[in-house]
Design a protein around this motif. Structure first.
Motif, mmCIF file in Angstrom:
data_model
loop_
_atom_site.group_PDB
_atom_site.id
_atom_site.type_symbol
_atom_site.label_atom_id
_atom_site.label_comp_id
_atom_site.label_asym_id
_atom_site.label_seq_id
_atom_site.Cartn_x
_atom_site.Cartn_y
_atom_site.Cartn_z
ATOM 1 N N LYS A 130 0.504 5.500 0.317
ATOM 2 C CA LYS A 130 -0.312 6.290 0.824
ATOM 3 C C LYS A 130 0.275 7.661 0.414
ATOM 4 O O LYS A 130 1.358 8.154 0.470
ATOM 5 C CB LYS A 130 -0.567 6.521 2.200
ATOM 6 N N GLU A 131 -0.552 8.643 0.061
ATOM 7 C CA GLU A 131 -0.190 9.970 -0.395
ATOM 8 C C GLU A 131 -1.139 11.069 0.142
ATOM 9 O O GLU A 131 -2.393 10.648 -0.106
ATOM 10 C CB GLU A 131 0.065 10.027 -1.923
ATOM 11 N N THR A 132 -0.784 11.992 0.827
ATOM 12 C CA THR A 132 -1.547 13.092 1.247
ATOM 13 C C THR A 132 -1.185 14.435 0.406
ATOM 14 O O THR A 132 0.039 14.793 0.509
ATOM 15 C CB THR A 132 -1.366 13.485 2.678
ATOM 16 N N ALA A 133 -2.170 15.111 0.245
ATOM 17 C CA ALA A 133 -1.956 16.515 -0.518
ATOM 18 C C ALA A 133 -3.124 17.680 -0.373
ATOM 19 O O ALA A 133 -4.089 17.291 -0.012
ATOM 20 C CB ALA A 133 -1.928 16.260 -2.205
ATOM 21 N N ALA A 134 -2.462 18.669 -0.116
ATOM 22 C CA ALA A 134 -3.406 20.004 0.017
ATOM 23 C C ALA A 134 -3.649 20.541 -1.194
ATOM 24 O O ALA A 134 -2.819 21.141 -1.948
ATOM 25 C CB ALA A 134 -2.566 20.962 1.030
ATOM 26 N N GLU A 154 0.866 -1.122 -0.185
ATOM 27 C CA GLU A 154 -0.072 0.060 -0.065
ATOM 28 C C GLU A 154 0.900 1.128 0.122
ATOM 29 O O GLU A 154 1.718 1.338 0.711
ATOM 30 C CB GLU A 154 -1.166 0.103 1.418
ATOM 31 N N ASN A 162 -7.682 18.942 2.030
ATOM 32 C CA ASN A 162 -6.738 17.824 2.444
ATOM 33 C C ASN A 162 -7.188 16.494 1.492
ATOM 34 O O ASN A 162 -8.274 16.251 1.774
ATOM 35 C CB ASN A 162 -6.600 17.589 3.745
ATOM 36 N N LEU A 163 -6.292 15.999 0.774
ATOM 37 C CA LEU A 163 -6.740 14.844 0.088
ATOM 38 C C LEU A 163 -5.903 13.603 0.302
ATOM 39 O O LEU A 163 -4.559 13.775 0.215
ATOM 40 C CB LEU A 163 -6.701 15.191 -1.549
ATOM 41 N N ASP A 164 -6.483 12.539 0.562
ATOM 42 C CA ASP A 164 -5.806 11.285 0.955
ATOM 43 C C ASP A 164 -5.966 10.388 0.000
ATOM 44 O O ASP A 164 -7.097 10.137 -0.494
ATOM 45 C CB ASP A 164 -6.224 10.812 2.238
ATOM 46 N N VAL A 165 -4.942 9.717 -0.449
ATOM 47 C CA VAL A 165 -5.007 8.941 -1.692
ATOM 48 C C VAL A 165 -4.316 7.616 -1.348
ATOM 49 O O VAL A 165 -3.029 7.606 -0.687
ATOM 50 C CB VAL A 165 -4.463 9.146 -3.000
ATOM 51 N N SER A 166 -4.805 6.202 -1.342
ATOM 52 C CA SER A 166 -4.197 5.213 -1.219
ATOM 53 C C SER A 166 -4.269 4.215 -2.306
ATOM 54 O O SER A 166 -5.182 4.082 -2.851
ATOM 55 C CB SER A 166 -4.861 4.342 -0.044
#
Length: 95
Positions: free
Chosen positions: A72-76, A70, A86-90
């Motif tokens: 995970k990436e987090t971006a504003a 897995e 805030n965007l969380d992508v897995s």
């Protein structure tokens, strides 16, 4: 030097050579991995399963993980109204 020429020393020498050949012609692939054989730049189509496998001496075995991973990436990210969200992508992937 004389002890090498005796019959008992000869048996020990032969046993050591046999053990060396067995050691060089086996490889261990850990659980959750597969092995691919590379013999002097020529890659084999045969996939080595986890466990102990027999190979030709001089063959390099490259191990790849086949476990599900897995990332995970987090971006504003700004919206069209100018607000920051805030965007969380897995991402789940497997070889």
């Amino acid at each position: 030097m004389r002890w090498l020429l005796t019959f008992g020393g000869f048996r020990v020498g032969v046993a050591l050579v046999v053990l060396l050949l067995i050691y060089l012609s086996t490889t261990m692939v850990p659980a959750g991995h597969v092995g691919v054989q590379d013999f002097f730049g020529r890659v084999s189509d045969r996939i080595l399963a986890p466990g102990i496998n027999l190979i030709v001496p001089g063959t390099q075995v490259i191990k790849f993980s086949v476990q599900t991973r897995e990332m995970k990436e987090t971006a504003a990210v700004p919206t069209s109204e100018g607000l920051i969200v805030n965007l969380d992508v897995s991402l789940l992937f497997r070889l």
